[in-house]
Design an enzyme around this catalytic site. Sequence first.
Site, PDB file in Angstrom:
ATOM      1  N   GLU A 198      10.080  16.758  14.861  1.00 20.81           N
ATOM      2  CA  GLU A 198      10.464  16.651  13.408  1.00 20.81           C
ATOM      3  C   GLU A 198       9.739  17.498  12.543  1.00 20.81           C
ATOM      4  O   GLU A 198       8.414  17.597  12.458  1.00 20.81           O
ATOM      5  CB  GLU A 198      10.373  15.365  12.809  1.00 20.81           C
ATOM      6  CG  GLU A 198      10.716  15.015  11.476  1.00 20.81           C
ATOM      7  CD  GLU A 198      10.633  13.554  11.050  1.00 20.81           C
ATOM      8  OE1 GLU A 198      11.339  12.987  10.382  1.00 20.81           O
ATOM      9  OE2 GLU A 198       9.297  13.003  11.066  1.00 20.81           O
ATOM     10  N   LYS A 217       0.806  -1.064  -0.097  1.00 25.88           N
ATOM     11  CA  LYS A 217      -0.136   0.027   0.123  1.00 25.88           C
ATOM     12  C   LYS A 217       0.969   1.150  -0.077  1.00 25.88           C
ATOM     13  O   LYS A 217       1.365   1.436   0.803  1.00 25.88           O
ATOM     14  CB  LYS A 217      -0.858   0.017   1.285  1.00 25.88           C
ATOM     15  CG  LYS A 217      -2.059   0.683   1.063  1.00 25.88           C
ATOM     16  CD  LYS A 217      -2.188   2.438   0.829  1.00 25.88           C
ATOM     17  CE  LYS A 217      -1.808   3.155   2.057  1.00 25.88           C
ATOM     18  NZ  LYS A 217      -1.785   4.438   1.791  1.00 25.88           N
ATOM     19  N   GLU A 255       9.316   2.108  10.808  1.00 23.92           N
ATOM     20  CA  GLU A 255      10.558   3.052  10.521  1.00 23.92           C
ATOM     21  C   GLU A 255       9.917   4.395  10.422  1.00 23.92           C
ATOM     22  O   GLU A 255       8.962   4.681   9.738  1.00 23.92           O
ATOM     23  CB  GLU A 255      11.164   2.833   9.342  1.00 23.92           C
ATOM     24  CG  GLU A 255      12.623   3.568   9.252  1.00 23.92           C
ATOM     25  CD  GLU A 255      12.469   4.895   8.582  1.00 23.92           C
ATOM     26  OE1 GLU A 255      12.553   5.671   9.291  1.00 23.92           O
ATOM     27  OE2 GLU A 255      12.379   4.820   7.284  1.00 23.92           O
ATOM     28  N   CYS A 278      13.816  11.436   6.571  1.00 26.48           N
ATOM     29  CA  CYS A 278      13.558  10.975   7.936  1.00 26.48           C
ATOM     30  C   CYS A 278      14.896  11.082   8.579  1.00 26.48           C
ATOM     31  O   CYS A 278      14.875  11.429   9.872  1.00 26.48           O
ATOM     32  CB  CYS A 278      13.103   9.586   8.072  1.00 26.48           C
ATOM     33  SG  CYS A 278      13.855   8.278   7.105  1.00 26.48           S
TER      34      CYS A 278
END
Length: 474
Positions: A381, A172, A247, A281
């Site tokens: 973040e 997906k 992750e 990331c």
Amino acid sequence: MPHNPPKPIYVGGRWRDATGSDAIAVTNPTSEEVIGFVPRGSAEDADQAVAAARAAQEGWGRTPQSERIAAVEAVYKALEARSEQLTEAVVDDVGTPRRIAEKLQTGLPLAAVRDFIEAAQGIEEPERVRNSLVHRSPVGVVAAITPWNYPLLQTVGKVVPALLSGSTVVLKPSEVAPLVPYVLAEAVHEAGLPPGVFNMLSGLGPEVGAALVAHRDVDMVSFTGSTQGGRAVAAVAAGGIKRVSLELGGKSAAVVLPEADLERAVKATVSSCLLNSGQTCLAVTRLVVPRERYADAVGSAAALAARFTPGDPSDPATKQGPLVSAAQRHRVRGFIDRAVADGANVAAGGSAPPDGLERGYFARPTVIADADPRAEIAQEEVFGPVLVVLPYDDVDEAVRIANGTPYGLAGAVWGPDEESAVAVARRLRTGQVDVNGGGFNTAAPFGGMKLSGTGREFGKAGLEEYYELQAIQL
């Protein structure tokens, strides 16, 4: 490349229509124009894809490893033949500058496939442990849920080791940037994998993604995305005691030791932070420097960031393209404005639109100074081109600042020599640390600690995630 796939989802070895008629528009972040549509899949589509994967799993798992490796090599060759198509899709769909896309969005994933193939050699040989033989078996049916920022690399990191292990996959991809996964599905189809071994359907996370995570016939969920999304995946998967690999986000720091080459460290840190418009990331987004060198570091970072003029990613001279969406642009600008309201100063960039760019989801490369290490801008973040420069008084304080966020994905240490830098790197609570400019390695384990996730991807460690261990006592 055509932006409308002739058939919208890939299930059971064939392209077919989704069960519903709703579609999701694909927008070019540079022009803000709709360049295609993908189907809005449903829970029913997810159920059919899982059923196809379940029906194929036993036969694929019993296929000799040499044949599985050969199948993945065929996928590699089909992807390699589509290199230009993959690069064009990333430029159009994500906004990565072409010269960066060729290397990192296409070349690096292909290298990762080769590393997985190498790691697979002999991994299924039984291991003798006293009176036991330890065998590896495929984990089963894998739901792979991937992000938009590195659409091929993150997908390869899940699909390839699953296939090599004898597991089957339902992919997906992110609905924000879905074009590259369609090219991957075309490559898999050309490679001739047995029907149901690989399946792909587009759709929204709360609909298709949630259905896959909760499905009783899914044995493992591998998810890359936000920490908030990872929490939701882990909570639902726990109900089925599924294996989960996550992750997630990061807030990585570069620690510059007192005798390190400051100019080199700042240049590398700015480049890391601004790579892919900060939508990475493992980007190093905090620069931690000795207080006596703080002013020089801020000035140098600001001057370097100003050179990353945003522009059309199809132009070979462009260093920074747009953000992926209007929502992402709004998010980044909000972080900058709140940082200023909290008392920080903007040394370069800011939340105003870049000059001369009336269209596109562009953001200014930004350097923030005078922020408290505990402030939001130094803790959370941003996922945009924003670097925070922080001072320290001694190395112990530098380590505390580097470790002082909820995340632990990556980091960097710059020192006068390898030995002193590695000594500090070993004190960082992160899944990987670059020392004096060490590069990303697709044969090494990649993953995080704390809120950055669980499990590892890439190389042998990433392949081992997709096996179950069985001990046979003799």
